[in-house]
Design an enzyme around this catalytic site. Structure first.
Site, PDB file in Angstrom:
ATOM      1  N   ARG A 122      13.736  16.857 -14.881  1.00 40.14           N
ATOM      2  CA  ARG A 122      12.789  17.801 -15.692  1.00 40.14           C
ATOM      3  C   ARG A 122      11.212  17.474 -15.235  1.00 40.14           C
ATOM      4  NH1 ARG A 122      15.971  17.033 -20.711  1.00 40.14           N
ATOM      5  NH2 ARG A 122      17.147  18.695 -20.851  1.00 40.14           N
ATOM      6  N   LYS A 144       2.786  25.679  -6.098  1.00 45.56           N
ATOM      7  CA  LYS A 144       3.694  26.786  -5.962  1.00 45.56           C
ATOM      8  C   LYS A 144       4.880  25.921  -5.155  1.00 45.56           C
ATOM      9  CE  LYS A 144       1.552  31.191  -6.796  1.00 45.56           C
ATOM     10  NZ  LYS A 144       1.042  32.536  -5.889  1.00 45.56           N
ATOM     11  N   GLU A 186      -3.058  32.751   7.536  1.00 48.92           N
ATOM     12  CA  GLU A 186      -3.597  32.438   6.062  1.00 48.92           C
ATOM     13  C   GLU A 186      -5.000  32.013   6.115  1.00 48.92           C
ATOM     14  OE1 GLU A 186      -1.666  33.076   3.629  1.00 48.92           O
ATOM     15  OE2 GLU A 186       0.701  32.449   3.741  1.00 48.92           O
ATOM     16  N   LYS A 228      -9.072  27.436  -2.224  1.00 51.27           N
ATOM     17  CA  LYS A 228      -7.750  27.433  -2.777  1.00 51.27           C
ATOM     18  C   LYS A 228      -8.115  26.444  -4.004  1.00 51.27           C
ATOM     19  CE  LYS A 228      -2.884  27.704  -2.912  1.00 51.27           C
ATOM     20  NZ  LYS A 228      -1.890  27.834  -2.240  1.00 51.27           N
ATOM     21  N   GLU A 238      -1.511  31.859 -12.232  1.00 46.17           N
ATOM     22  CA  GLU A 238      -1.726  33.131 -11.601  1.00 46.17           C
ATOM     23  C   GLU A 238      -1.674  34.310 -12.696  1.00 46.17           C
ATOM     24  OE1 GLU A 238      -0.014  33.725  -7.479  1.00 46.17           O
ATOM     25  OE2 GLU A 238       0.624  35.863  -8.191  1.00 46.17           O
ATOM     26  N   ARG A 242      -5.970  34.139  -8.900  1.00 51.09           N
ATOM     27  CA  ARG A 242      -4.817  33.613  -8.134  1.00 51.09           C
ATOM     28  C   ARG A 242      -4.144  34.536  -7.458  1.00 51.09           C
ATOM     29  NH1 ARG A 242      -1.409  27.930  -8.270  1.00 51.09           N
ATOM     30  NH2 ARG A 242      -0.630  28.050  -6.079  1.00 51.09           N
ATOM     31  N   ASN A 246      -2.512  36.334  -2.682  1.00 51.07           N
ATOM     32  CA  ASN A 246      -1.486  37.033  -1.958  1.00 51.07           C
ATOM     33  C   ASN A 246      -1.922  38.393  -1.266  1.00 51.07           C
ATOM     34  OD1 ASN A 246       0.782  35.442  -3.250  1.00 51.07           O
ATOM     35  ND2 ASN A 246       0.109  36.118  -5.238  1.00 51.07           N
ATOM     36  N   HIS A 249       0.846  40.052   1.068  1.00 56.21           N
ATOM     37  CA  HIS A 249       1.950  39.197   0.858  1.00 56.21           C
ATOM     38  C   HIS A 249       3.047  40.173   0.288  1.00 56.21           C
ATOM     39  CE1 HIS A 249      -0.252  35.685   1.889  1.00 56.21           C
ATOM     40  NE2 HIS A 249       0.846  34.756   1.681  1.00 56.21           N
ATOM     41  N   HIS A 253       6.101  39.724   2.357  1.00 56.70           N
ATOM     42  CA  HIS A 253       7.370  38.873   1.838  1.00 56.70           C
ATOM     43  C   HIS A 253       8.741  39.826   2.220  1.00 56.70           C
ATOM     44  CE1 HIS A 253       5.386  35.806  -0.893  1.00 56.70           C
ATOM     45  NE2 HIS A 253       5.370  35.416   0.345  1.00 56.70           N
ATOM     46  N   HIS A 266       6.285  33.322   8.628  1.00 51.27           N
ATOM     47  CA  HIS A 266       5.663  33.819   7.301  1.00 51.27           C
ATOM     48  C   HIS A 266       4.207  34.117   7.720  1.00 51.27           C
ATOM     49  CE1 HIS A 266       4.268  33.841   3.275  1.00 51.27           C
ATOM     50  NE2 HIS A 266       3.184  33.131   3.522  1.00 51.27           N
TER      51      HIS A 266
HETATM   52  P1  NAD Z   1       7.671  25.499   8.520  1.00 48.54           P
HETATM   53  O1  NAD Z   1       7.747  24.560   7.384  1.00 48.54           O
HETATM   54  O2  NAD Z   1       8.880  26.190   8.742  1.00 48.54           O
HETATM   55  O3  NAD Z   1       7.217  25.110   9.894  1.00 48.54           O
HETATM   56  C1  NAD Z   1       7.113  25.501  10.888  1.00 48.54           C
HETATM   57  C2  NAD Z   1       7.803  24.939  12.052  1.00 48.54           C
HETATM   58  O4  NAD Z   1       7.013  23.888  12.770  1.00 48.54           O
HETATM   59  C3  NAD Z   1       9.124  24.271  11.775  1.00 48.54           C
HETATM   60  O5  NAD Z   1      10.150  24.514  12.834  1.00 48.54           O
HETATM   61  C4  NAD Z   1       8.667  22.742  11.582  1.00 48.54           C
HETATM   62  O6  NAD Z   1       9.991  21.761  11.849  1.00 48.54           O
HETATM   63  C5  NAD Z   1       7.738  22.802  12.460  1.00 48.54           C
HETATM   64  N1  NAD Z   1       6.838  21.700  12.827  1.00 48.54           N
HETATM   65  C6  NAD Z   1       6.038  21.365  11.338  1.00 48.54           C
HETATM   66  N2  NAD Z   1       4.840  20.741  11.628  1.00 48.54           N
HETATM   67  C7  NAD Z   1       5.151  20.212  12.903  1.00 48.54           C
HETATM   68  C8  NAD Z   1       4.424  19.288  13.898  1.00 48.54           C
HETATM   69  N3  NAD Z   1       3.283  18.732  13.309  1.00 48.54           N
HETATM   70  N4  NAD Z   1       4.546  19.357  15.144  1.00 48.54           N
HETATM   71  C9  NAD Z   1       5.726  20.100  15.763  1.00 48.54           C
HETATM   72  N5  NAD Z   1       6.434  20.911  14.893  1.00 48.54           N
HETATM   73  C10 NAD Z   1       6.391  20.963  13.640  1.00 48.54           C
HETATM   74  O7  NAD Z   1       6.645  26.759   8.407  1.00 48.54           O
HETATM   75  P2  NAD Z   1       5.338  26.687   7.813  1.00 48.54           P
HETATM   76  O8  NAD Z   1       4.456  27.977   8.493  1.00 48.54           O
HETATM   77  O9  NAD Z   1       4.648  25.337   7.629  1.00 48.54           O
HETATM   78  O10 NAD Z   1       5.420  27.151   6.078  1.00 48.54           O
HETATM   79  C11 NAD Z   1       5.847  28.528   5.768  1.00 48.54           C
HETATM   80  C12 NAD Z   1       6.428  28.583   4.457  1.00 48.54           C
HETATM   81  O11 NAD Z   1       5.410  28.056   3.369  1.00 48.54           O
HETATM   82  C13 NAD Z   1       7.150  29.877   3.751  1.00 48.54           C
HETATM   83  O12 NAD Z   1       8.288  29.659   3.289  1.00 48.54           O
HETATM   84  C14 NAD Z   1       6.061  30.230   3.007  1.00 48.54           C
HETATM   85  O13 NAD Z   1       6.833  30.865   1.966  1.00 48.54           O
HETATM   86  C15 NAD Z   1       5.581  28.875   2.333  1.00 48.54           C
HETATM   87  N6  NAD Z   1       4.219  29.126   1.705  1.00 48.54           N
HETATM   88  C16 NAD Z   1       4.167  28.523   0.483  1.00 48.54           C
HETATM   89  C17 NAD Z   1       2.846  28.511  -0.128  1.00 48.54           C
HETATM   90  C18 NAD Z   1       2.626  28.075  -1.436  1.00 48.54           C
HETATM   91  O14 NAD Z   1       1.613  28.095  -2.193  1.00 48.54           O
HETATM   92  N7  NAD Z   1       3.621  27.154  -1.925  1.00 48.54           N
HETATM   93  C19 NAD Z   1       1.785  29.104   0.521  1.00 48.54           C
HETATM   94  C20 NAD Z   1       1.880  29.696   1.789  1.00 48.54           C
HETATM   95  C21 NAD Z   1       3.253  29.714   2.345  1.00 48.54           C
HETATM   96  N1  GLY Z   2      -0.254  31.044  -1.629  1.00 48.00           N
HETATM   97  C1  GLY Z   2      -0.484  31.924  -2.796  1.00 48.00           C
HETATM   98  C2  GLY Z   2      -0.995  30.725  -4.001  1.00 48.00           C
HETATM   99  O1  GLY Z   2      -0.686  29.652  -3.743  1.00 48.00           O
HETATM  100  O2  GLY Z   2      -1.040  31.449  -4.956  1.00 48.00           O
END
Ligand code: NAD
Ligand code: GLY
Length: 362
Positions: A122, A144, A186, A228, A238, A242, A246, A249, A253, A266
């Site tokens: 939990r 998130k 972003e 942020k 949100e 917040r 998006n 998005h 999405h 993304h």
């Molecule tokens: P990712 O985590 O898939 O990383 C992108 C690629 O780069 C992967 O292949 C990874 O292995 C590689 N990589 C990462 N760091 C590296 C480095 N330093 N050197 C070489 N390769 C590296 O993608 P991302 O763009 O980081 O994240 C996208 C995700 O984030 C999506 O799922 C999206 O929905 C999520 N997201 C979440 C929030 C949130 O608030 N939680 C906000 C925005 C996006």
């Molecule tokens: N990336 C959107 C949020 O964190 O609210």
């Protein structure tokens, strides 16, 4: 602690946490060791990041009961199956409630590991160590967490704040160009939604940022994190403001879901989505066409796509948008804008208008 560390915080009372940004943070555990409590630590990473950076983290954990888990990389693996693998690793470690998960990687690893941390017994602690630009400026901050379902992005998840965000900007040196550019979508979003001055700064610093100038990048990351952190502190779950984060998005999405996870990154999907949101705003008389053009120009400058891929099924996109988490009472809620720096929530936009917009090319 290294001298040039930029320090910010997300202010959430007893759950407040630091954001540290700087070059070489991972290699020197004094930059992050204080953020861990308890003896048991599970480091979750992916197959691209682990060979490059896992050792730096593990070296700082010599006195912990330590386990590591390396998952396959990419959005297609942000699934319940991957979450189950994290649970299995925690069970193997006999992880108790004072265990900590470290998420070492991009947004996929951060969202997955954070979600597992939210669920295990939990809720246990987790620390974000983002290694992509996107994760440094957005996903690692704000709590998130979650996974995708075939039916839609991020449909299963939880709000669960990390104990700390440790962004080592040295890790960006190995990030592939396409991933760096996706992160800038972003970044541009922050200017577009609420900070016209930052948008203009991006217009003048695009070349330096794309050339990975360390000072420009660190300024940029710190600026986005500060924006942020402020929004999250005012509206953690949100209820209002917040949602503006998006911008782009709802369309983005839907594109990721319909085109297949990982086909568009993304950030690329968000870039296209922001352009559609701006175009819709202009069509509804909320904003000038010139603002849409300015946004498109900046995204193009950062090498990002701005058009929906040819052949994408508009009805499937609209169906995916109906599952967006911002919707209320079965009605679409979108983030539109009045122009650069002025996003707002829009309710009750006619679905026919949106379908038409989704069918347009260019
Ligand atoms: P990712 O985590 O898939 O990383 C992108 C690629 O780069 C992967 O292949 C990874 O292995 C590689 N990589 C990462 N760091 C590296 C480095 N330093 N050197 C070489 N390769 C590296 O993608 P991302 O763009 O980081 O994240 C996208 C995700 O984030 C999506 O799922 C999206 O929905 C999520 N997201 C979440 C929030 C949130 O608030 N939680 C906000 C925005 C996006
Ligand atoms: N990336 C959107 C949020 O964190 O609210």
């Amino acid at each position: 602690m290294s001298s040039a560390v930029r320090k910010l915080a997300v202010e959430l009372g007893a759950r407040s946490y630091p954001i540290r940004i700087g070059a070489g943070l991972l290699s020197d555990p004094t930059n992050w060791r204080d953020t861990l409590s308890g003896k048991q630590v599970l480091v979750v990473s992916d197959e691209h990041v682990a060979p490059l950076y896992l050792d730096r983290v593990v070296t700082g954990l010599h006195d912990a009961a330590l386990s590591t888990l390396i998952l396959p990389a990419g959005e297609a693996h942000k699934t319940l199956d991957s979450t189950t693998r994290i649970f299995a690793a925690l069970a193997e470690l006999n992880a108790s409630r004072d265990a900590t998960i470290i998420a070492l990687g991009g947004g996929v690893i951060g969202d997955l590991a954070g979600f597992a941390a939210a669920c295990w017994m939990r809720g246990i602690a987790f620390v974000q160590m983002p290694t992509t630009l996107l994760a440094m400026v957005d996903s690692s901050v704000g709590g998130k967490t979650g996974v995708d379902l075939p039916q839609g992005k991020n449909l299963v998840g939880a709000f669960h704040q990390p104990r700390a965000v440790i962004a080592d900007t040295d890790t960006l040196s190995s990030l592939p160009d396409r991933e760096l550019r996706a992160g800038f979508a972003e970044v541009i979003k922050y200017g577009a939604l609420g900070d016209a001055q930052f948008f203009a700064w991006l217009e003048t610093h695009a070349d330096a940022l794309l050339a990975r100038d360390p000072h420009a990048l660190a300024d940029c990351i710190a600026h986005c994190c500060a924006q942020k952190a402020g929004i999250v502190a005012r509206d953690e779950t949100e209820r209002g403001e917040r949602a503006l984060l998006n911008f782009g998005h709802s369309f983005g999405h839907a594109l990721e879901t319909v085109c297949g996870y990982g086909s568009l990154l993304h950030g690329e999907a968000v870039a296209i989505g922001m352009c559609r949101a701006a175009r819709l705003s202009a069509r509804l008389g909320m904003a000038a066409d010139a603002d849409s053009q300015r946004l498109r120009d900046l995204l193009t400058r950062f090498g990002l796509p701005t058009a929906i891929p040819a052949g994408t099924d508009a009805d499937a996109l609209l169906a995916a948008m109906r599952l967006d988490k911002k919707n209320a009472s079965g009605r679409l809620r979108l983030i539109l804008w009045r122009g650069v720096g002025r996003a707002e929530i829009a309710e009750g936009v006619d679905e026919g208008t949106i379908r038409e917009l989704l069918r347009e090319s260019g």
